[in-house]
Design an enzyme around this catalytic site. Structure first.
Site, mmCIF file in Angstrom:
data_model
loop_
_atom_site.group_PDB
_atom_site.id
_atom_site.type_symbol
_atom_site.label_atom_id
_atom_site.label_comp_id
_atom_site.label_asym_id
_atom_site.label_seq_id
_atom_site.Cartn_x
_atom_site.Cartn_y
_atom_site.Cartn_z
ATOM 1 N N LYS A 112 -54.512 -16.858 -28.637
ATOM 2 C CA LYS A 112 -53.700 -16.731 -27.424
ATOM 3 C C LYS A 112 -53.407 -18.084 -26.794
ATOM 4 O O LYS A 112 -52.309 -18.306 -26.282
ATOM 5 C CB LYS A 112 -54.411 -15.837 -26.391
ATOM 6 C CG LYS A 112 -54.398 -14.356 -26.757
ATOM 7 C CD LYS A 112 -54.894 -13.538 -25.575
ATOM 8 C CE LYS A 112 -55.193 -12.096 -25.978
ATOM 9 N NZ LYS A 112 -55.802 -11.355 -24.872
ATOM 10 N N LYS A 195 -51.690 -7.030 -37.664
ATOM 11 C CA LYS A 195 -51.981 -5.821 -36.881
ATOM 12 C C LYS A 195 -50.808 -5.511 -35.954
ATOM 13 O O LYS A 195 -50.084 -6.418 -35.526
ATOM 14 C CB LYS A 195 -53.276 -5.997 -36.076
ATOM 15 C CG LYS A 195 -53.151 -6.970 -34.934
ATOM 16 C CD LYS A 195 -54.362 -6.942 -34.005
ATOM 17 C CE LYS A 195 -54.124 -7.951 -32.881
ATOM 18 N NZ LYS A 195 -55.218 -8.173 -31.989
ATOM 19 N N LYS A 198 -48.279 -5.966 -29.313
ATOM 20 C CA LYS A 198 -47.117 -6.247 -28.463
ATOM 21 C C LYS A 198 -46.615 -7.661 -28.660
ATOM 22 O O LYS A 198 -45.428 -7.923 -28.570
ATOM 23 C CB LYS A 198 -47.508 -6.097 -26.988
ATOM 24 C CG LYS A 198 -47.731 -4.684 -26.590
ATOM 25 C CD LYS A 198 -46.537 -4.145 -25.821
ATOM 26 C CE LYS A 198 -46.870 -2.740 -25.387
ATOM 27 N NZ LYS A 198 -45.762 -1.967 -24.932
HETATM 28 P P1 TYM Z 1 -56.425 -4.272 -25.530
HETATM 29 O O1 TYM Z 1 -55.880 -3.838 -24.223
HETATM 30 O O2 TYM Z 1 -55.762 -5.414 -26.236
HETATM 31 O O3 TYM Z 1 -56.426 -3.069 -26.533
HETATM 32 C C1 TYM Z 1 -57.009 -1.826 -26.217
HETATM 33 C C2 TYM Z 1 -57.694 -1.248 -27.440
HETATM 34 O O4 TYM Z 1 -56.758 -1.064 -28.507
HETATM 35 C C3 TYM Z 1 -57.291 -1.598 -29.701
HETATM 36 N N1 TYM Z 1 -56.181 -2.054 -30.565
HETATM 37 C C4 TYM Z 1 -56.036 -1.701 -31.849
HETATM 38 N N2 TYM Z 1 -56.766 -0.916 -32.658
HETATM 39 C C5 TYM Z 1 -56.332 -0.742 -33.924
HETATM 40 N N3 TYM Z 1 -55.197 -1.317 -34.407
HETATM 41 C C6 TYM Z 1 -54.438 -2.116 -33.638
HETATM 42 N N4 TYM Z 1 -53.322 -2.656 -34.131
HETATM 43 C C7 TYM Z 1 -54.847 -2.339 -32.302
HETATM 44 N N5 TYM Z 1 -54.334 -3.048 -31.268
HETATM 45 C C8 TYM Z 1 -55.167 -2.872 -30.226
HETATM 46 C C9 TYM Z 1 -58.168 -2.746 -29.244
HETATM 47 O O5 TYM Z 1 -59.109 -3.105 -30.227
HETATM 48 C C10 TYM Z 1 -58.784 -2.193 -27.990
HETATM 49 O O6 TYM Z 1 -59.937 -1.426 -28.298
HETATM 50 N N6 TYM Z 1 -60.407 -7.082 -24.452
HETATM 51 C C11 TYM Z 1 -59.946 -5.708 -24.536
HETATM 52 C C12 TYM Z 1 -60.089 -4.916 -23.254
HETATM 53 C C13 TYM Z 1 -61.454 -4.891 -22.655
HETATM 54 C C14 TYM Z 1 -62.600 -4.178 -23.129
HETATM 55 C C15 TYM Z 1 -63.611 -4.399 -22.176
HETATM 56 C C16 TYM Z 1 -62.822 -3.387 -24.246
HETATM 57 C C17 TYM Z 1 -61.842 -5.494 -21.484
HETATM 58 N N7 TYM Z 1 -63.133 -5.204 -21.209
HETATM 59 C C18 TYM Z 1 -64.893 -3.853 -22.351
HETATM 60 C C19 TYM Z 1 -64.106 -2.836 -24.408
HETATM 61 C C20 TYM Z 1 -65.119 -3.085 -23.474
HETATM 62 C C21 TYM Z 1 -58.472 -5.714 -24.882
HETATM 63 O O7 TYM Z 1 -57.768 -6.658 -24.602
HETATM 64 O O8 TYM Z 1 -57.991 -4.568 -25.398
#
Ligand code: TYM
Length: 332
Positions: A112, A195, A198
């Site tokens: 990022k 993957k 967005k």
């Molecule tokens: P975020 O908002 O980017 O994504 C949310 C969830 O979607 C999953 N994900 C995917 N899984 C499979 N294939 C894909 N192409 C794909 N794209 C996204 C992500 O793995 C995620 O589980 N840092 C985290 C948010 C967060 C969090 C937490 C998660 C903040 N605090 C505490 C768990 C526990 C994030 O940016 O997810």
């Protein structure tokens, strides 16, 4: 009941299929068997510049989508991260426990910040994973349902929990990632080597859950496969076809072997046409339900108020204990 916690960012427009299949779908299932805490992570969202009006709207939209996906506020605790100040408070302590080099090795940060230009990236983006550590440890979560891209952050959480416990005495549960093999990583429909996301995907390779169902059907039908015609699950040799099979299997409950058999001797066209229909059947009611929640902001607010209250009760207890262990003088 064992406890789970997870979070999702309030992104513009809508969640994508990777978010749903990789994470949210598991959240819905786990609320039946676990003491489940789920949140929309608005504090994490501002590590990248956000327009205040959009952030507020996207946070509501995220909550509406989670409810539409099947989260039930009577079965889980659903809240917004900034409603629980303990997240930022515990994050500070975790910041002080993390090595600079250790934080610098987080691959999501590297990706990022490279995209923004390393000089411009905020310090918040650098400490993003450490806030996530605090999110998880505050609730003493046993498991964290996420996609594969979050594995390194859960590893850091385990390391910091163990470090804190070792230095100050047993305080935090050391959590495990909960990652389902089949949906750990959903790939871009146009480029199955990356993957679905967005930021990286082209619009044609990205399925946004709230898009026009017709547009979604079209994207599925034009998904990249390969020059062969055989429908077989083989991630190394046939990544595009395998991705479609994973999606199909998860959305319908049909096994991969069953699907391979069903499409034996048929071309990719048949598979894609059927999957397009499966997808339309999924997104159409999802869009309607999301709209219903958006149209009723009072219900939404009261769900979030209740969620924040339940979350704070747990978070405050952990934070108080942590403050005590660290040696902060109690406020009288
Ligand atoms: P975020 O908002 O980017 O994504 C949310 C969830 O979607 C999953 N994900 C995917 N899984 C499979 N294939 C894909 N192409 C794909 N794209 C996204 C992500 O793995 C995620 O589980 N840092 C985290 C948010 C967060 C969090 C937490 C998660 C903040 N605090 C505490 C768990 C526990 C994030 O940016 O997810």
């Amino acid at each position: 009941r064992p406890r789970v916690l997870s979070g999702i960012q309030p992104t513009a427009g809508s969640f994508h299929l990777g978010n749903y299949l990789g994470a949210v779908r598991q959240w819905v299932a786990l609320q039946e068997t676990h003491d489940a805490f789920y949140m929309v992570v608005d504090l994490h969202a501002i590590t990248i510049p956000q327009d205040p009006k959009d952030l507020r709207a996207n946070t509501r939209l995220a909550v509406a989508q989670l409810l539409a996906a099947g989260l039930d506020p009577d079965r889980c605790t659903l809240f917004v991260q900034s409603h629980v100040p303990e997240h930022a408070q515990l994050a500070w302590i975790m910041n002080c426990l993390t090595g600079f080099g250790e934080a610098g090795r987080m691959t999501q940060f590297k990706d990022k910040s490279a995209k923004q230009g390393a000089e411009r990236a905020s310090v918040g983006l650098f400490t993003y994973p450490i806030l996530q550590v605090a999110d998880i440890l505050l609730y003493q979560a046993h498991e964290v349902p996420v996609g594969e891209d979050q594995r390194q952050h859960i590893e850091l959480t385990r390391d910091l929990a163990e470090r804190f416990n070792g230095r100050f005495g047993p305080t935090f549960t050391v959590p495990k990632p909960y990652i389902l093999k089949e949906t750990a990583k959903i790939y871009d429909l146009q480029d199955p080597s990356i993957k679905m996301s967005k930021s990286a995907s082209t619009p044609k390779g990205l399925i946004n859950l709230l898009d026009e169902p017709k547009a979604t059907a079209k994207k599925v039908k034009s998904a990249v496969t390969d020059t062969d015609t055989v429908i077989r699950y083989d991630v190394a040799e046939k990544p595009g076809v395998s991705n479609l099979l994973s999606i199909y299997s998860t959305l319908t409950g049909a096994g991969i072997a069953e699907l391979e058999e069903k499409y034996e001797g048929k071309g990719y066209g048949a598979l894609k046409t059927d999957l397009a229909e499966v997808m339309v059947d999924f997104v159409t009611p999802f869009r309607e339900r999301t709209q219903q929640y958006l149209d009723d902001p009072e219900t939404l607010d009261s769900i979030l108020a209740k969620g924040a209250e339940k979350a704070r009760a747990v978070a405050a207890e952990t934070l108080a204990q942590t403050y005590d262990r660290v040696g902060f003088l109690p406020a009288k």
